[in-house]
Design a protein around this motif. Structure first.
Motif, short mmCIF file in Angstrom:
data_model
loop_
_atom_site.label_atom_id
_atom_site.label_comp_id
_atom_site.label_asym_id
_atom_site.label_seq_id
_atom_site.Cartn_x
_atom_site.Cartn_y
_atom_site.Cartn_z
N ARG A 137 -42.28 -59.20 55.70
CA ARG A 137 -41.16 -59.49 56.60
C ARG A 137 -41.60 -59.55 58.06
NH1 ARG A 137 -37.04 -54.47 57.40
NH2 ARG A 137 -36.91 -55.35 59.51
N MET A 138 -42.86 -59.14 58.37
CA MET A 138 -43.33 -59.13 59.75
C MET A 138 -44.03 -60.43 60.11
SD MET A 138 -45.83 -56.42 61.70
CE MET A 138 -47.35 -57.35 61.81
N ILE A 139 -43.69 -60.97 61.27
CA ILE A 139 -44.34 -62.15 61.85
C ILE A 139 -44.96 -61.73 63.17
CG2 ILE A 139 -44.05 -64.54 62.59
CD1 ILE A 139 -41.40 -64.60 61.02
N LEU A 140 -46.27 -62.01 63.35
CA LEU A 140 -46.97 -61.64 64.57
C LEU A 140 -47.15 -62.88 65.44
CD1 LEU A 140 -48.50 -59.58 66.30
CD2 LEU A 140 -50.53 -60.01 64.89
N GLY A 169 -54.45 -60.92 62.75
CA GLY A 169 -53.55 -61.63 61.84
C GLY A 169 -52.40 -62.32 62.54
N VAL A 170 -52.69 -62.88 63.74
CA VAL A 170 -51.66 -63.61 64.49
C VAL A 170 -51.18 -64.79 63.64
CG1 VAL A 170 -51.20 -65.00 66.54
CG2 VAL A 170 -52.59 -62.91 66.72
N ASP A 171 -49.86 -64.97 63.58
CA ASP A 171 -49.28 -66.08 62.81
C ASP A 171 -49.06 -67.33 63.66
OD1 ASP A 171 -48.77 -64.86 60.12
OD2 ASP A 171 -47.62 -63.44 61.33
N TYR A 172 -48.53 -67.13 64.90
CA TYR A 172 -48.21 -68.29 65.75
C TYR A 172 -48.67 -68.01 67.17
CZ TYR A 172 -45.39 -69.41 61.70
OH TYR A 172 -44.99 -69.67 60.42
N PHE A 173 -48.99 -69.10 67.89
CA PHE A 173 -49.67 -68.98 69.17
C PHE A 173 -49.27 -70.16 70.05
CE2 PHE A 173 -54.11 -69.45 71.25
CZ PHE A 173 -53.83 -68.52 72.24
N VAL A 174 -49.09 -69.91 71.36
CA VAL A 174 -48.92 -70.98 72.34
C VAL A 174 -49.94 -70.75 73.46
CG1 VAL A 174 -46.48 -71.37 71.83
CG2 VAL A 174 -47.12 -69.72 73.61
N TYR A 216 -43.03 -77.06 65.97
CA TYR A 216 -42.42 -75.84 65.41
C TYR A 216 -42.93 -75.60 64.01
CZ TYR A 216 -39.32 -79.23 63.09
OH TYR A 216 -38.82 -80.29 62.37
N ALA A 217 -42.60 -74.42 63.50
CA ALA A 217 -42.90 -74.07 62.12
C ALA A 217 -41.69 -73.39 61.53
CB ALA A 217 -44.11 -73.16 62.03
N ILE A 218 -41.48 -73.58 60.23
CA ILE A 218 -40.43 -72.89 59.50
C ILE A 218 -41.09 -71.81 58.64
CG2 ILE A 218 -38.49 -73.08 57.91
CD1 ILE A 218 -38.06 -74.58 60.55
N HIS A 219 -40.84 -70.58 58.99
CA HIS A 219 -41.46 -69.43 58.32
C HIS A 219 -40.41 -68.78 57.43
CE1 HIS A 219 -44.78 -66.30 58.55
NE2 HIS A 219 -43.86 -65.70 57.82
N VAL A 220 -40.64 -68.81 56.14
CA VAL A 220 -39.67 -68.25 55.19
C VAL A 220 -40.00 -66.78 54.94
CG1 VAL A 220 -38.65 -68.44 52.88
CG2 VAL A 220 -39.37 -70.52 54.13
N VAL A 221 -39.02 -65.93 55.19
CA VAL A 221 -39.16 -64.49 55.00
C VAL A 221 -38.06 -64.02 54.06
CG1 VAL A 221 -39.21 -62.22 56.10
CG2 VAL A 221 -40.10 -64.22 57.32
N VAL A 226 -36.97 -68.74 59.24
CA VAL A 226 -37.14 -68.45 60.66
C VAL A 226 -37.85 -69.64 61.30
CG1 VAL A 226 -38.15 -66.88 62.36
CG2 VAL A 226 -37.33 -65.99 60.16
N ALA A 227 -37.18 -70.33 62.22
CA ALA A 227 -37.81 -71.43 62.95
C ALA A 227 -38.49 -70.86 64.19
CB ALA A 227 -36.77 -72.46 63.36
N VAL A 228 -39.78 -71.17 64.35
CA VAL A 228 -40.54 -70.76 65.55
C VAL A 228 -40.92 -72.03 66.29
CG1 VAL A 228 -42.54 -69.54 66.44
CG2 VAL A 228 -41.43 -68.72 64.36
N ILE A 229 -40.39 -72.21 67.50
CA ILE A 229 -40.67 -73.39 68.32
C ILE A 229 -41.61 -72.96 69.45
CG2 ILE A 229 -39.70 -75.23 69.73
CD1 ILE A 229 -37.03 -74.81 68.30
#
Length: 575
Positions: A137-140, A169-174, A216-221, A226-229
């Motif tokens: 359930r955790m997104i980094l 274990g970073v999932d998303y980055f800008v 963006y990415a759609i992360h299913v938890v 969860v949309a991450v833009i």
């Protein structure tokens, strides 16, 4: 296997032999009988956010600004609160670990009491614990400015930090300062080294206007989407040399952001929309007013802590998570079908003496630093003064750099960029080559000497001031006011361009519009020739041997700044 509170405190007790506080000492220091890193379970999605580490793999000292002035709608509004004003706004007691994290007050005393902040091995311990507790359930999320700010990140061209991100274990980055390695290097690291997904809805190719990165990415938890833009720093070609990224165009792209939010909601049926942003807090606030449908903005760039509670703008929750690994932010969300039902926010100071170093990350850090150990540890001088950078105007470390430029290049005055990164040194500490690089490690470090007329000096000050103190956040292009050496002026942040700076003096004499002055500087926006600034500063320090900063070239603020809660020490500015 779940790491329990007892297990965690036992680990910390074992670590006490290596210099970490015992559980009893932690509770005493924190002022309660609680484990500060134990968070009650809530909801079905957890977001863990960090940003602006500026490549500091090891713990550092970091002083919050004593001056952070907001204008227009930002007047006396978070994050433009400092000192006791900030502590009062968030109802945090001075002298506590949270107070140490939030405020510049009594920094020397509290730094000795609580110790350094951040450090990737200590962050890794917290991340590991949360991941064991929360599972999938955790997104980094990493908000950028992670690949720049240290000697090793410069010399490995960002690769040492990519390795650290992968281990976390970073999932998303800008990004922002990442782009100063050049677009080819950035593309290579993202495609071939980085495990995280790099997102940016606001970077388009030149001239074709195609998206350079996934927006963006759609992360299913656990059945929830969860949309991450991603929102990269929109002013990169203005704040940093455009020649480093000649084929990429940057902007805020509000209308495109709205299109991406709508696309996530309507086409992908996102249940919650999160923007991972490197806009800066004031830009994020305006974007939240203009774009509908964003639930949370995890912000970066300003280096300010918007905690322990989020700022709410147009029903959007906005946070900013400090810098140098000082604070992690955690959102625990109750995500329903198509909506955010509830949330809990946790502001988590990373005080290295309270958290054991994670062994795998520690080994990695030691390995990547090993080839450079002799250079990094060279002692150049000692300091009797607290050296810091972060403030709207000159910090004491900036003053050292300006003094070095003036002396080494034999100039009447000096300009130094108002970078927000650059950690502190406490009185009595040695200044090493690593510390100098921690203030200067950029890919365009050449120092130059230029003859400017008095009119040109005023124009430079006015142009930089308008980038920082414009009442419209969409014209704020980042950083703090340009640092000066051998120069003074009167300053009114509430004025408009051309009228903020007056009574400008060089070496105590009023400047003449047509007279030319020999000015040293570095970090030019175009290709120039010159010695790297770190060599000049290092030479200056070796010669001086002992550093004491008794005078800082601060502006005189106008009396209408009285009552501004972004000024902790008004007497410094003559008000």
């Amino acid at each position: 296997m779940r790491l329990t509170r007892r297990d965690f405190l036992q680990l910390m007790g074992v670590a006490g032999a290596a210099g970490f506080l015992t559980p009893e000492a932690i509770r005493s220091a924190w002022g309660s009988d609680r484990d500060p890193y134990e968070i009650p379970s809530f909801g079905n999605v957890s977001l863990l956010h960090m940003t602006d580490s500026h490549a500091q793999l090891l713990p550092v000292w970091w002083r919050e600004p004593g001056t952070n002035i907001g204008v227009g709608r930002a007047w006396n509004q978070t994050p433009h609160l400092v000192g006791s004003w900030k502590l009062g706004y968030y109802d945090v007691k001075a002298g506590t670990p949270e107070g140490y994290a939030l405020s510049c007050l009594d920094f020397d005393t509290l730094a000795h009491r609580y110790g350094k902040i951040g450090g990737y091995a200590h962050i890794a311990s917290i991340v590991k614990r949360f991941r064991q507790e929360l599972g999938d359930r955790m997104i980094l999320l990493d908000g950028g400015d992670s690949w720049q700010g240290s000697a090793t990140s410069l010399w490995t061209r960002g690769e040492d930090m990519v390795g650290a991100q992968n281990l976390l274990g970073v999932d998303y980055f800008v990004g922002h300062w990442e782009f100063t390695y050049g677009q080819e290097r950035v593309e290579y690291l993202i495609k071939h080294k980085l495990k995280a997904k790099f997102l940016a809805q606001n970077i388009f190719s030149i001239p074709w206007q195609d998206p350079v990165f996934p927006p963006y990415a759609i992360h299913v938890v656990r059945g929830r989407k969860v949309a991450v833009i991603g929102q990269a720093f929109p002013f990169t070609p203005v704040a940093n040399p455009a020649y480093l990224i000649p084929h990429w165009g940057f902007a805020i792209h509000t209308s495109h952001m709205q299109k991406m939010v709508n696309e996530c909601r309507e086409q992908h049926k996102a249940d919650v929309v999160v923007v991972l942003s490197h806009n800066g807090a004031d830009v994020d606030k305006k974007m939240a007013r203009l774009v509908k449908g964003i639930d949370i903005i995890l912000g970066g760039h300003t280096h300010e802590i918007m905690g322990p509670r989020p700022f709410i703008e147009n029903r959007t929750l906005i946070v900013n998570t400090s810098t140098n690994g000082k604070v992690l932010a955690r959102f625990d969300l109750d995500v329903g079908k198509g909506r955010l039902n509830g949330w809990r926010y946790h502001f988590i100071p990373v005080i290295a003496s309270f958290v054991p170093a994670e062994p795998i990350m520690t080994a990695y850090i030691n390995e990547v630093r090993k080839p450079y150990a002799n250079i990094l540890t060279e002692k150049l001088a000692s300091t009797e003064s607290l050296l810091y950078r972060r403030d709207n105007f000159n910090g004491t470390f900036d003053q050292v750099i300006c003094n070095a430029l003036q002396q080494e290049l034999d100039c009447e005055a000096a300009f130094s960029p108002g970078f927000r990164w650059g950690y502190c040194k406490l009185p009595g500490e040695s200044i090493t080559m690593e510390d100098v690089m921690g203030q200067t490690a950029i890919t365009y470090p050449e120092a130059t000497v230029t003859e400017y007329t008095g009119s040109e000096i005023k124009n430079i000050l006015e142009q930089v001031a308008d980038n920082i103190f414009n009442k419209d956040p969409y014209y704020i292009q980042g950083g703090d006011m340009i640092r000066v050496g051998g120069m003074s002026y009167t300053f009114n942040p509430n004025e408009t361009i051309g009228h903020r700076c007056s009574d400008i003096n060089v070496n105590g004499k009023r400047i003449s519009a047509q007279k030319k002055y020999k000015i040293a500087g570095w970090a030019a926006m175009k290709k120039v020739e010159g010695k790297p600034v770190w060599d000049l500063v290092a030479n200056y320090l070796r010669r001086e041997k002992n550093i004491r900063v008794d005078h800082v070239d601060l502006p005189r603020l106008t009396r209408n700044m009285q009552g501004n809660r972004g000024i902790a020490f008004p007497k410094k500015y003559g008000i």
